[in-house]
Design a protein around this motif. Structure first.
Motif, PDB file in Angstrom:
ATOM      1  N   GLU A 169      10.749 -18.233   5.275  1.00  0.00           N
ATOM      2  CA  GLU A 169       9.915 -19.423   5.148  1.00  0.00           C
ATOM      3  C   GLU A 169      10.119 -20.402   6.297  1.00  0.00           C
ATOM      4  O   GLU A 169       9.231 -21.170   6.622  1.00  0.00           O
ATOM      5  N   LYS A 170      11.286 -20.419   6.854  1.00  0.00           N
ATOM      6  CA  LYS A 170      11.582 -21.454   7.848  1.00  0.00           C
ATOM      7  C   LYS A 170      11.658 -20.901   9.266  1.00  0.00           C
ATOM      8  O   LYS A 170      11.878 -21.652  10.212  1.00  0.00           O
ATOM      9  N   GLY A 171      11.538 -19.599   9.380  1.00  0.00           N
ATOM     10  CA  GLY A 171      11.526 -19.010  10.710  1.00  0.00           C
ATOM     11  C   GLY A 171      12.835 -19.137  11.460  1.00  0.00           C
ATOM     12  O   GLY A 171      12.866 -19.171  12.686  1.00  0.00           O
ATOM     13  N   ILE A 172      13.938 -19.234  10.728  1.00  0.00           N
ATOM     14  CA  ILE A 172      15.251 -19.308  11.376  1.00  0.00           C
ATOM     15  C   ILE A 172      15.622 -17.906  11.868  1.00  0.00           C
ATOM     16  O   ILE A 172      15.484 -16.931  11.130  1.00  0.00           O
ATOM     17  N   ARG A 173      16.052 -17.798  13.099  1.00  0.00           N
ATOM     18  CA  ARG A 173      16.415 -16.480  13.624  1.00  0.00           C
ATOM     19  C   ARG A 173      17.903 -16.379  13.970  1.00  0.00           C
ATOM     20  O   ARG A 173      18.489 -15.314  13.960  1.00  0.00           O
ATOM     21  N   THR A 174      18.538 -17.502  14.327  1.00  0.00           N
ATOM     22  CA  THR A 174      19.976 -17.472  14.622  1.00  0.00           C
ATOM     23  C   THR A 174      20.669 -18.560  13.806  1.00  0.00           C
ATOM     24  O   THR A 174      20.110 -19.633  13.584  1.00  0.00           O
ATOM     25  N   VAL A 175      21.880 -18.263  13.339  1.00  0.00           N
ATOM     26  CA  VAL A 175      22.647 -19.285  12.620  1.00  0.00           C
ATOM     27  C   VAL A 175      24.084 -19.311  13.112  1.00  0.00           C
ATOM     28  O   VAL A 175      24.607 -18.327  13.643  1.00  0.00           O
ATOM     29  N   THR A 176      24.700 -20.467  12.936  1.00  0.00           N
ATOM     30  CA  THR A 176      26.140 -20.581  13.113  1.00  0.00           C
ATOM     31  C   THR A 176      26.693 -21.008  11.759  1.00  0.00           C
ATOM     32  O   THR A 176      26.045 -21.759  11.037  1.00  0.00           O
ATOM     33  N   THR A 177      27.850 -20.489  11.386  1.00  0.00           N
ATOM     34  CA  THR A 177      28.360 -20.813  10.047  1.00  0.00           C
ATOM     35  C   THR A 177      29.720 -21.492  10.140  1.00  0.00           C
ATOM     36  O   THR A 177      30.476 -21.286  11.081  1.00  0.00           O
ATOM     37  N   ASP A 227      19.594 -21.886  15.506  1.00  0.00           N
ATOM     38  CA  ASP A 227      18.450 -22.462  14.803  1.00  0.00           C
ATOM     39  C   ASP A 227      18.893 -23.289  13.600  1.00  0.00           C
ATOM     40  O   ASP A 227      18.189 -24.205  13.187  1.00  0.00           O
ATOM     41  N   ALA A 228      20.030 -22.924  13.007  1.00  0.00           N
ATOM     42  CA  ALA A 228      20.494 -23.670  11.842  1.00  0.00           C
ATOM     43  C   ALA A 228      21.990 -23.486  11.664  1.00  0.00           C
ATOM     44  O   ALA A 228      22.580 -22.542  12.191  1.00  0.00           O
ATOM     45  N   MET A 229      22.585 -24.401  10.902  1.00  0.00           N
ATOM     46  CA  MET A 229      23.989 -24.245  10.559  1.00  0.00           C
ATOM     47  C   MET A 229      24.100 -23.991   9.064  1.00  0.00           C
ATOM     48  O   MET A 229      23.440 -24.643   8.254  1.00  0.00           O
ATOM     49  N   VAL A 230      24.969 -23.049   8.703  1.00  0.00           N
ATOM     50  CA  VAL A 230      25.192 -22.717   7.298  1.00  0.00           C
ATOM     51  C   VAL A 230      26.591 -23.195   6.930  1.00  0.00           C
ATOM     52  O   VAL A 230      27.559 -22.879   7.617  1.00  0.00           O
ATOM     53  N   ILE A 231      26.669 -23.959   5.850  1.00  0.00           N
ATOM     54  CA  ILE A 231      27.975 -24.477   5.437  1.00  0.00           C
ATOM     55  C   ILE A 231      28.412 -23.797   4.157  1.00  0.00           C
ATOM     56  O   ILE A 231      27.732 -23.879   3.132  1.00  0.00           O
ATOM     57  N   GLY A 232      29.519 -23.125   4.225  1.00  0.00           N
ATOM     58  CA  GLY A 232      30.047 -22.485   3.020  1.00  0.00           C
ATOM     59  C   GLY A 232      31.285 -23.202   2.553  1.00  0.00           C
ATOM     60  O   GLY A 232      32.073 -22.663   1.789  1.00  0.00           O
ATOM     61  N   THR A 233      31.478 -24.414   3.002  1.00  0.00           N
ATOM     62  CA  THR A 233      32.668 -25.173   2.640  1.00  0.00           C
ATOM     63  C   THR A 233      32.593 -25.570   1.182  1.00  0.00           C
ATOM     64  O   THR A 233      31.542 -25.956   0.707  1.00  0.00           O
ATOM     65  N   LEU A 234      33.700 -25.473   0.518  1.00  0.00           N
ATOM     66  CA  LEU A 234      33.720 -25.871  -0.878  1.00  0.00           C
ATOM     67  C   LEU A 234      34.292 -27.255  -0.998  1.00  0.00           C
ATOM     68  O   LEU A 234      34.922 -27.768  -0.096  1.00  0.00           O
ATOM     69  N   GLY A 235      34.076 -27.837  -2.129  1.00  0.00           N
ATOM     70  CA  GLY A 235      34.722 -29.102  -2.415  1.00  0.00           C
ATOM     71  C   GLY A 235      33.977 -30.254  -1.780  1.00  0.00           C
ATOM     72  O   GLY A 235      33.656 -30.227  -0.605  1.00  0.00           O
ATOM     73  N   PRO A 236      33.670 -31.270  -2.586  1.00  0.00           N
ATOM     74  CA  PRO A 236      32.934 -32.422  -2.087  1.00  0.00           C
ATOM     75  C   PRO A 236      33.629 -33.131  -0.916  1.00  0.00           C
ATOM     76  O   PRO A 236      32.947 -33.490   0.026  1.00  0.00           O
TER      77      PRO A 236
END
Lengths: 399, 329, 290, 236
Positions: A169-177, A227-236
């Motif tokens: 849907e957003k056309g993201i092709r590369t991510v950094t996590t 194109d985007a950053m993905v955050i898998g960090t837990l905890g507020p």
């Protein structure tokens, strides 16, 4: 000198009284009362997850209120113990106490994944149904308990739709996590990247920070632009620190963010963060903006009773209790593990997040919503943008 | 003949009475307790061993350690590794190896820590234990942050003999008594007297020709060894060992036990463990949200008003009652 | 090159927070010989109080800094007058007492502010960023924090090195008995230093919260770093706390960038190495056997 | 000015002062002589309150001071010139002098300029750390530091210790000038000749008791006492 003596006597008296009287106080009756159903609950009432302990307790009591604390003519007795923070031996100790001293019919919790793992071998060794709020990962050890049930879906399944959404849907092709350096976060990120890569996306950088990290600027300084950053960090706390440092570096304008659990961003905190987080995307089961009657009812009654807004985890607690109540109703209050297990597997309910049922592997299935932060009526809120139906976990390998 | 005996009996009772009563309580009462309390009493015995080992270096030698849990945790982790990763279940293989490894760690870390004294010793031991804890946190072989769970009660290698709750309690209690006597022998030997000399004045002992460093080093290893015993038993008792058990919280818990019980006596830590472990447990049950407040309050009260520790005051009371007030520390 | 500049900036600003936290800890440790483990908890209390003022009440950020400091200072006064003065030279007991305060303060914060963590907050004029090298921007708040750190370091240095009370404090660290013998009420001076240290910790909490927010486990986690800084820098001197803070800040920041796998234990390793080479710390004077 | 009556002092379990009585009259110098380890320094420490007496009375300016805290005793007007000088190593000469200064408002009060007039050498070293000075300069600094508190009584513990004879002579002159300015002095010394030159009255202490007291002239005549209690030092 005399003063000191008196003080000493007082202190000794105080100590001995505390120690002597406590075992005789409520909850230690040994007799097995068949008139009531005892439910033991492990919750983080102290330590870093304490904010959820109270919320869980509230939600469960709310679910019990709706049936008048009675099911199949039997009274329900809720015995809540503190599982502590990250000292996982405490949860195990309390689990033993609930089972052996209180003779509870079934066990709910614990909350923290580490505690769940420490309790698991014990609960697997005894015939008792254990409904948990921690999510099972890919770790095979975790599923040794044949009476274990997990209300939320698995970690990777949770973020799988988000990966699909980002690509399609957003056309993201590369991510950094970026994520916390432990299993839970690995699997959250993995769910996203698996879906993302299967479509043809590319992961150009992955960073892992210690669980208690509060200073993310060094990691952000190292960031490769994607194109985007993905955050898998837990905890507020970690998420809050990361967000504000992301903002301080002016990165919100440059790279959109996808996060794993929107529930880890409580509503009051979202308002504090301000407009900069508008447009952040995430995925979750329950959102306060859902319009189905169950969600509305849950929201209204929670707000009326506790004057605060429940989050996804609160809805898990509420859902879990509702499911348990439904199963107990079906068994007529029988907590025999095999009977109860069968009943739980047969439960089909409409709950705040939508239609709920357990998969064969005893993991909860509800629809997942990819959503976005928007300002609605002057308040920042998660607004669902696309719904993905609940389905059995794709890592379903349970016996 | 008879009169002599009659005169003697009360004297024996007067001097050994507290030990005999204590022993009797711990031998007779547990079978009548609910199962989970038995498990907690077992934990008391485990922490008594651990706190006694800390007392060896803190009370008798005067070295303040904020990292003693390192050896406790190493012992526990080693046992868990042998059981889970090597699948060795026999207690008589697991325990000695783990204890020796704990002592080896003490021997290596002691070389580093004993280069400094006073509060700096406290800081080095603290840093060392945090170093180990942060390694355990990152190391997948030992399951990282989750720790190693699912360890069952020890297999003693006797056919048809399984330890249940109460038998396990007696087993741990037996080891506690054994450790007590071993440590008792250490502190009441010429070696132990030299340690007390070092505690009072290290420079004087050095002037008298003692190699005080060696004395401290050996004590540090012995303490590490017994901490390892505690750690192994803890792993069996709780069924789980995690990175936190290497860290500062457990160290301070042991320190609190020693101070509340009474530093410089071996049975002080025993009393302290009883009070603290039970208090922690029951306050966390009765006030699930406020127990850290209660525990913190006890820290403060103990420090401010129980100078010398419960053991000291109990003994004073006992002596007043049965030895006509003649008090021998 | 950009990476080096950015990491230096990160390290120095994190070091500035560590300095703010440690200057008080180090002074108390030097002057009174008390290792106040509850210093991190005071930092946390300060941060929560600051949140109440700046976010909940919406008042001025600097007022929040002041309030955080005052509350922590008041707690310090209670601790010193109520407890520490009765525990002269009893290191065991002091360590344990301060540890007890961590339990108490943390649980009180949970009670008062609930478990929900607070987002980083700062004065509106410091939020946001501006451009530096290349297409990179840098955080205003971090530069402000660095500035505050430097200013406070200068003020404290002036206070300790150039004023009479500073001279008395240094004299007391050299030779407490002689200072008393010259008619100086050193107990009062020590109380003052203790309260000042707590005040700075509380104020540092509010300033630190502008970058990191507030959580309940802050009391313990920030303390661990603070102890490392005190050991590395050497107790009792402003310069020591500054050098130690910035050094550790840089090590952490470069560690995260270059060897993320071992960055957590890098600081402890550095601490152990420094303790073995120079137990008194980089800027410390000779160690006295206690 | 100051009077000790039957003072007993213990160091932990060791019994050091076993009933000391002595007196320093206003404006006079009293010397306390004796060999090492006989209790001279303990007497000074007892007066200033570092090791308070277990029994006995110490009266200063007609008030009992044995129960007061050391800093209160010092504030009543007692200046301490301790054994081994005990300069503060982290402080400059100037700071060593000014840190404890008080009672500056009195007309005839000591101030930094007066001290620099008395010890011109210190003025040239004002920025240097105190411990970098020579032994004699350090001794001057110690005396100056005590004077800055404007004391009525100076307790001087072996001011000549470890100094070259020519410096000792200079210190002796300074003590003489201080005495002329009206300050009372209790001088603990091993250097007999200097003490006898300066003192108005002499006490000899041995094993924690005062064995002998007289005017200095009488002591010089009494060779038996000198050789018994003061050793060869008296023969010089």
């Amino acid at each position: 000198m005399k003063e000191k003596k008196i003080l000493f006597v007082v202190v000794v008296l105080f100590l001995s009284l505390t120690i002597l009287t406590i075992p005789f106080s409520a909850g230690y009756a040994k007799s097995k009362n068949t008139k009531s159903i005892k439910i033991g609950v492990l919750l983080p009432l102290t330590g870093p997850y304490a904010m959820w302990g109270k919320m869980f307790q509230n939600s469960m009591e709310l679910a019990l209120d709706s049936v008048g604390w009675k099911v199949a003519g039997k009274k329900i007795e809720l015995i809540i113990e503190d599982e502590g923070g990250e000292d996982v031996s405490m949860a195990l100790e309390k689990a033993k106490k609930l089972v052996e001293a209180n003779r509870v019919g079934l066990l709910l919790g614990p909350f923290y994944g580490g505690s769940a793992l420490s309790v698991m071998p014990y609960t697997s060794s005894i015939p008792i149904v254990n409904v948990k709020w921690s999510q099972p990962g890919k770790n095979k050890n975790e599923i040794g308990n044949k009476y274990g049930f997990w209300v939320p879906t698995t970690y990777p399944d949770n973020t799988y739709p988000l990966g699909q959404y980002a690509y399609e849907e957003k056309g993201i092709r590369t991510v950094t996590t970026i994520g916390s350096d432990y299993d839970c976060a690995y699997e959250f990120v993995e769910g996203f990247t698996d879906a993302f890569k299967s479509k043809g996306g590319k992961v150009i950088q992955q960073q892992w920070a210690p669980l208690t990290e509060i200073d993310y600027t060094p990691y952000l300084s190292n960031l490769k632009m994607a194109d985007a950053m993905v955050i898998g960090t837990l905890g507020p706390p970690a998420k809050l620190a990361l967000f504000s440092q992301y903002d301080q570096l002016g990165l919100f304008k440059k790279m959109p963010i996808f996060i794993s659990e929107v529930g880890t961003l409580p509503s009051p905190v979202m308002q504090e963060m301000g407009d900069k987080i508008i447009g952040v995307k995430g995925v979750e089961k329950f959102l306060t903006s859902l319009k189905n009657p169950e969600a509305q009812e849950f929201l209204k009654s929670y707000q009326a009773k506790y004057k605060s807004v429940p989050d996804d985890k609160a809805s898990d607690a509420y859902s879990g209790m509702k499911v348990v109540l439904a199963a107990l109703k079906a068994t007529g209050g029988d907590t025999d593990p095999d009977t109860l297990k069968k009943a739980l597997l047969n439960v089909k309910l409409n709950l705040p997040p939508g239609p709920f049922q357990f998969s064969e592997g005893r993991v909860g299935m509800v629809p997942l919503r990819v959503s976005e932060v928007q300002r609605v009526g002057g308040k920042l809120q998660w607004v669902p943008v696309k719904e993905y139906p609940g389905r059995p976990p794709y890592v379903e390998t349970y016996p | 003949m008879i009169t002599v005996k009659r005169l003697y009996r009360p004297a024996i009772f007067a001097s050994y009475g507290p030990y005999m009563i204590g022993l009797a309580i711990f031998l007779i009462v547990p079978p009548f307790l609910p199962m989970y309390v038995q498990s907690i009493i077992t934990k008391v015995a485990v922490f008594a061993i651990f706190a006694m080992s800390l007392d060896l270096i803190m009370g008798y030698t005067g070295l303040l350690s904020l990292g003693h849990a390192a050896f406790f945790g190493v012992g526990g982790y080693m046992a868990a590794i042998l059981i889970k990763n090597f699948e060795i279940t026999n207690f008589w293989i697991v325990a000695p190896i783990s204890i020796v490894v704990a002592a080896l760690f003490a021997a290596v870390l002691g070389l580093i820590a004993l280069r400094v004294t006073g509060i700096y010793f406290l800081l080095v031991t603290f840093a060392l234990s945090m170093l180990l804890a942060s390694i355990a946190l990152k190391w997948n072989y030992v399951n990282g942050i989750y720790g190693m769970a699912g360890i069952m009660r020890p297999d003693l290698g006797l056919a048809g003999f399984r330890l249940n709750h109460i038998k396990f309690y007696y087993f741990v209690f037996l080891i506690l008594i054994l450790c007590y006597f071993l440590m008792y022998r250490v502190v009441n030997s010429p070696f132990g007297h030299a340690l007390r000399g070092i505690r009072e004045s290290e420079s004087r002992m050095r002037a008298l020709g003692y190699n005080t460093w060696l004395y401290k080093y050996i004590t540090f290893i012995i303490a590490g060894l017994f901490a390892g015993v505690g750690g192994v038993l803890f792993t069996y008792q709780s069924g789980v060992i995690a990175p936190q058990h290497l860290g500062v919280t457990v160290s301070t818990l042991a320190m609190l036990i020693c101070i509340i019980g009474g530093i410089g006596t071996l049975w002080g830590p025993f009393v302290g463990a009883l009070v603290i472990i039970l208090l922690e447990y029951f306050s966390s049950i009765n006030a699930p949200e406020r127990w850290p407040l209660i525990l913190g309050g006890v820290f403060v009260i103990a420090v401010m008003f129980l100078k010398g520790g419960i053991a000291f005051h109990l003994k004073k009371l006992w002596n007043k009652m049965f030895l006509n007030g003649s008090f021998k520390g | 090159m950009e990476l080096i500049i950015l990491n230096v900036l990160n390290g120095v600003s994190f070091g500035a927070i560590l300095f703010l936290l440690c200057s008080g800890l180090s002074l108390t440790f030097g002057v009174m010989g008390i290792l106040n483990l509850s210093h991190g908890a005071l930092y946390m209390v300060g941060a929560y109080v600051g949140w109440s003022i700046a976010v909940h009440q919406g008042l001025n950020f600097w007022l929040a800094v002041l309030a955080g400091g005052l509350v922590a200072g008041l707690l310090g006064l209670i601790m010193e007058r109520g407890f520490f003065r009765h525990l002269h030279g009893m290191i065991n007991e002091q360590v344990l007492l301060t540890f007890g305060f961590i339990y108490i303060l943390t649980n009180l914060c949970l009670w008062i502010w609930g478990g929900v963590p607070k987002a980083p907050y700062t004065a509106p004029s410091f939020s946001g960023s501006f451009d530096i090298v290349g297409d990179w921007t840098y955080s205003k708040a971090r530069l402000v924090v660095t500035g505050i750190g430097i200013v406070l370091a200068a003020v404290l240095w002036f206070f300790q090195e150039k004023t009479r009370i500073g001279a008395i404090i240094r004299a007391g660290m050299d030779n407490k008995e002689m200072t008393i013998g010259l008619g100086i009420n050193y107990g009062l001076v020590a109380t003052f230093v203790f309260i000042l240290g707590c005040f700075i910790a509380g104020a540092a909490g509010v300033i630190g919260a502008s970058l990191f927010g507030v959580t309940l486990d802050l009391g313990m986690s920030i303390l661990l770093l603070a102890l490392v800084v005190v050991v590395v820098g050497g107790k009792g001197s402003v310069q020591g706390a500054l050098v130690g803070g910035i050094l550790i800040g840089l090590i952490i920041s470069f560690g995260k960038a270059l060897f993320p796998q071992i960055s957590t234990f890098l600081v402890y390793l550095v601490m152990i190495v420094i303790l073995l080479i120079k137990p008194s710390g980089i800027m410390g004077k000779k160690v006295q056997d206690r | 000015m100051i009077e000790l009556r039957d003072v007993h002092t213990y160091y932990a379990d060791s019994y050091i002062l076993q009933g000391i009585s002595l007196e320093v009259k206003e404006g006079s110098v009293a010397a306390l002589l004796g060999r090492n380890g006989m209790g001279k320094t303990t007497t000074i420490r007892t007066i200033i309150g570092f090791t308070p007496p277990r029994e006995g009375i110490i009266r200063f300016k007609e008030k009992e001071i044995q129960c007061l805290k050391p800093h209160k005793i010092a504030r009543m007007g007692i200046g301490l010139v301790p054994q081994g000088r005990q300069i503060f190593p982290s402080l400059s000469v100037y700071e060593n002098l000014t840190m404890a200064a008080r009672d500056m408002e009195r007309g005839d009060a000591w101030n930094i300029n007066k001290i620099y007039n008395l010890f011109p050498i210190l003025k040239t070293r004002t920025r240097i750390k105190g411990t970098l000075l020579s032994g004699g300069e350090q001794q001057m600094l110690t005396i100056g530091r005590a004077l800055m508190t404007n004391p009525a009584l100076l307790l001087m513990d072996e001011p000549s210790e470890g100094l070259a004879p020519i410096i000792v002579e200079e210190i002796g002159h300074i003590i003489g000038r201080l005495k002329e300015s009206g300050i009372s002095i209790l001088l603990v010394e091993q250097n007999i000749s200097m003490a006898l030159d300066l003192a108005d009255y002499v006490y000899i202490i041995s094993k924690g008791v005062i064995e002998y007291e007289s005017k200095p002239d009488d002591l010089i005549k009494n060779e038996e006492i000198v050789s018994n209690y003061l050793g060869v030092a008296g023969n010089e």
